[in-house]
Design a protein around this motif. Sequence first.
Motif, PDB file in Angstrom:
ATOM      1  N   TRP A   1       0.802  -1.222   0.000  1.00 25.62           N
ATOM      2  CA  TRP A   1       0.000   0.000   0.000  1.00 25.62           C
ATOM      3  C   TRP A   1       0.834   1.271   0.000  1.00 25.62           C
ATOM      4  O   TRP A   1       0.415   2.305  -0.504  1.00 25.62           O
ATOM      5  CB  TRP A   1      -0.980   0.017   1.168  1.00 25.62           C
ATOM      6  CG  TRP A   1      -1.974  -1.070   1.024  1.00 25.62           C
ATOM      7  CD1 TRP A   1      -2.121  -2.168   1.829  1.00 25.62           C
ATOM      8  CD2 TRP A   1      -2.954  -1.226  -0.013  1.00 25.62           C
ATOM      9  NE1 TRP A   1      -3.116  -2.987   1.352  1.00 25.62           N
ATOM     10  CE2 TRP A   1      -3.654  -2.424   0.225  1.00 25.62           C
ATOM     11  CE3 TRP A   1      -3.299  -0.459  -1.116  1.00 25.62           C
ATOM     12  CZ2 TRP A   1      -4.673  -2.871  -0.603  1.00 25.62           C
ATOM     13  CZ3 TRP A   1      -4.316  -0.915  -1.944  1.00 25.62           C
ATOM     14  CH2 TRP A   1      -4.986  -2.101  -1.675  1.00 25.62           C
ATOM     15  N   HIS A   2       2.036   1.204   0.554  1.00 24.66           N
ATOM     16  CA  HIS A   2       2.882   2.401   0.610  1.00 24.66           C
ATOM     17  C   HIS A   2       3.918   2.429  -0.513  1.00 24.66           C
ATOM     18  O   HIS A   2       4.771   3.304  -0.545  1.00 24.66           O
ATOM     19  CB  HIS A   2       3.546   2.511   1.986  1.00 24.66           C
ATOM     20  CG  HIS A   2       2.543   2.777   3.064  1.00 24.66           C
ATOM     21  ND1 HIS A   2       2.214   4.049   3.482  1.00 24.66           N
ATOM     22  CD2 HIS A   2       1.784   1.930   3.797  1.00 24.66           C
ATOM     23  CE1 HIS A   2       1.301   3.969   4.429  1.00 24.66           C
ATOM     24  NE2 HIS A   2       1.010   2.692   4.635  1.00 24.66           N
ATOM     25  N   GLY A   3       3.839   1.465  -1.431  1.00 22.44           N
ATOM     26  CA  GLY A   3       4.631   1.489  -2.650  1.00 22.44           C
ATOM     27  C   GLY A   3       6.128   1.282  -2.462  1.00 22.44           C
ATOM     28  O   GLY A   3       6.937   1.989  -3.055  1.00 22.44           O
TER      29      GLY A   3
ATOM     30  N   MET B   1      11.656   2.613  -3.164  1.00 26.91           N
ATOM     31  CA  MET B   1      13.017   2.123  -2.939  1.00 26.91           C
ATOM     32  C   MET B   1      13.721   1.664  -4.217  1.00 26.91           C
ATOM     33  O   MET B   1      14.945   1.728  -4.291  1.00 26.91           O
ATOM     34  CB  MET B   1      12.990   0.963  -1.935  1.00 26.91           C
ATOM     35  CG  MET B   1      12.409   1.345  -0.583  1.00 26.91           C
ATOM     36  SD  MET B   1      13.251   2.715   0.233  1.00 26.91           S
ATOM     37  CE  MET B   1      14.749   1.911   0.733  1.00 26.91           C
ATOM     38  N   ASN B   2      12.978   1.227  -5.209  1.00 27.56           N
ATOM     39  CA  ASN B   2      13.605   0.631  -6.393  1.00 27.56           C
ATOM     40  C   ASN B   2      13.209   1.291  -7.705  1.00 27.56           C
ATOM     41  O   ASN B   2      13.555   0.788  -8.779  1.00 27.56           O
ATOM     42  CB  ASN B   2      13.290  -0.867  -6.450  1.00 27.56           C
ATOM     43  CG  ASN B   2      13.830  -1.599  -5.237  1.00 27.56           C
ATOM     44  OD1 ASN B   2      14.899  -1.279  -4.739  1.00 27.56           O
ATOM     45  ND2 ASN B   2      13.085  -2.575  -4.755  1.00 27.56           N
ATOM     46  N   GLY B   3      12.454   2.369  -7.649  1.00 32.40           N
ATOM     47  CA  GLY B   3      12.102   3.100  -8.861  1.00 32.40           C
ATOM     48  C   GLY B   3      11.072   2.434  -9.751  1.00 32.40           C
ATOM     49  O   GLY B   3      10.921   2.817 -10.906  1.00 32.40           O
ATOM     50  N   ALA B   4      10.353   1.434  -9.229  1.00 36.20           N
ATOM     51  CA  ALA B   4       9.303   0.783 -10.019  1.00 36.20           C
ATOM     52  C   ALA B   4       8.136   1.752 -10.216  1.00 36.20           C
ATOM     53  O   ALA B   4       7.998   2.737  -9.492  1.00 36.20           O
ATOM     54  CB  ALA B   4       8.825  -0.484  -9.315  1.00 36.20           C
ATOM     55  N   THR B   5       7.306   1.471 -11.175  1.00 36.70           N
ATOM     56  CA  THR B   5       6.136   2.305 -11.421  1.00 36.70           C
ATOM     57  C   THR B   5       5.026   1.913 -10.448  1.00 36.70           C
ATOM     58  O   THR B   5       4.597   0.757 -10.433  1.00 36.70           O
ATOM     59  CB  THR B   5       5.640   2.119 -12.868  1.00 36.70           C
ATOM     60  OG1 THR B   5       6.709   2.446 -13.755  1.00 36.70           O
ATOM     61  CG2 THR B   5       4.441   3.005 -13.145  1.00 36.70           C
ATOM     62  N   PRO B   6       4.569   2.868  -9.638  1.00 33.93           N
ATOM     63  CA  PRO B   6       3.513   2.542  -8.676  1.00 33.93           C
ATOM     64  C   PRO B   6       2.149   2.475  -9.345  1.00 33.93           C
ATOM     65  O   PRO B   6       1.939   3.070 -10.400  1.00 33.93           O
ATOM     66  CB  PRO B   6       3.567   3.713  -7.693  1.00 33.93           C
ATOM     67  CG  PRO B   6       4.062   4.864  -8.510  1.00 33.93           C
ATOM     68  CD  PRO B   6       5.009   4.257  -9.520  1.00 33.93           C
ATOM     69  N   THR B   7       1.236   1.757  -8.706  1.00 39.75           N
ATOM     70  CA  THR B   7      -0.159   1.807  -9.146  1.00 39.75           C
ATOM     71  C   THR B   7      -0.699   3.185  -8.789  1.00 39.75           C
ATOM     72  O   THR B   7      -0.068   3.938  -8.033  1.00 39.75           O
ATOM     73  CB  THR B   7      -1.010   0.730  -8.445  1.00 39.75           C
ATOM     74  OG1 THR B   7      -1.063   1.047  -7.043  1.00 39.75           O
ATOM     75  CG2 THR B   7      -0.456  -0.675  -8.651  1.00 39.75           C
ATOM     76  N   GLU B   8      -1.844   3.520  -9.311  1.00 43.44           N
ATOM     77  CA  GLU B   8      -2.453   4.821  -8.992  1.00 43.44           C
ATOM     78  C   GLU B   8      -2.694   4.947  -7.490  1.00 43.44           C
ATOM     79  O   GLU B   8      -2.418   5.987  -6.893  1.00 43.44           O
ATOM     80  CB  GLU B   8      -3.764   5.001  -9.766  1.00 43.44           C
ATOM     81  CG  GLU B   8      -4.434   6.340  -9.524  1.00 43.44           C
ATOM     82  CD  GLU B   8      -3.618   7.534 -10.026  1.00 43.44           C
ATOM     83  OE1 GLU B   8      -3.900   8.655  -9.556  1.00 43.44           O
ATOM     84  OE2 GLU B   8      -2.705   7.366 -10.850  1.00 43.44           O
ATOM     85  N   LYS B   9      -3.201   3.890  -6.869  1.00 45.53           N
ATOM     86  CA  LYS B   9      -3.453   3.916  -5.422  1.00 45.53           C
ATOM     87  C   LYS B   9      -2.150   4.090  -4.653  1.00 45.53           C
ATOM     88  O   LYS B   9      -2.086   4.854  -3.696  1.00 45.53           O
ATOM     89  CB  LYS B   9      -4.164   2.642  -4.984  1.00 45.53           C
ATOM     90  CG  LYS B   9      -4.455   2.588  -3.502  1.00 45.53           C
ATOM     91  CD  LYS B   9      -5.785   1.953  -3.229  1.00 45.53           C
ATOM     92  CE  LYS B   9      -6.114   1.872  -1.779  1.00 45.53           C
ATOM     93  NZ  LYS B   9      -6.541   3.096  -1.173  1.00 45.53           N
ATOM     94  N   GLN B  10      -1.100   3.391  -5.070  1.00 43.47           N
ATOM     95  CA  GLN B  10       0.199   3.534  -4.405  1.00 43.47           C
ATOM     96  C   GLN B  10       0.749   4.950  -4.587  1.00 43.47           C
ATOM     97  O   GLN B  10       1.287   5.537  -3.648  1.00 43.47           O
ATOM     98  CB  GLN B  10       1.194   2.520  -4.959  1.00 43.47           C
ATOM     99  CG  GLN B  10       0.913   1.102  -4.537  1.00 43.47           C
ATOM    100  CD  GLN B  10       1.769   0.099  -5.292  1.00 43.47           C
ATOM    101  OE1 GLN B  10       2.153   0.321  -6.446  1.00 43.47           O
ATOM    102  NE2 GLN B  10       2.066  -1.012  -4.634  1.00 43.47           N
ATOM    103  N   ARG B  11       0.620   5.487  -5.789  1.00 40.48           N
ATOM    104  CA  ARG B  11       1.101   6.852  -6.051  1.00 40.48           C
ATOM    105  C   ARG B  11       0.435   7.845  -5.116  1.00 40.48           C
ATOM    106  O   ARG B  11       1.088   8.709  -4.525  1.00 40.48           O
ATOM    107  CB  ARG B  11       0.860   7.246  -7.508  1.00 40.48           C
ATOM    108  CG  ARG B  11       1.470   8.610  -7.870  1.00 40.48           C
ATOM    109  CD  ARG B  11       1.036   9.078  -9.243  1.00 40.48           C
ATOM    110  NE  ARG B  11      -0.407   9.250  -9.355  1.00 40.48           N
ATOM    111  CZ  ARG B  11      -1.104  10.249  -8.810  1.00 40.48           C
ATOM    112  NH1 ARG B  11      -0.499  11.162  -8.095  1.00 40.48           N
ATOM    113  NH2 ARG B  11      -2.415  10.338  -8.970  1.00 40.48           N
TER     114      ARG B  11
END
Length: 86
Positions: free
Chosen positions: A21-23, A28-38
């Motif tokens: 939930w906190h992405g 930490m790794n530069g992955a693309t977050p989901t909209e909710k995570q963003r």
Amino acid sequence: LGVADFFIAPNTYVFCDGYYWHGYEAVMNGATPTEKQRKQIEKDEHQTEYLRNRGFKVFRFWESEINTCVESCVDMVIAKINEDVS
């Protein structure tokens, strides 16, 4: 702003952030977050800044930090509280 997991009077907030939930991967790794995570990442950043700007100490720990070395997390909080008292 949300609710802290712990508040230590008079001015310390502790947040325990779950990976999904906190992405974690995005933060930490530069992955693309989901909209909710963003949205949650932005909320976390805003919350931390808001509290620090008002003189509060803010600690954010990832769930793995808590699960694998809770003593270290506690020690960090206690050290900062003791540092400010001295």
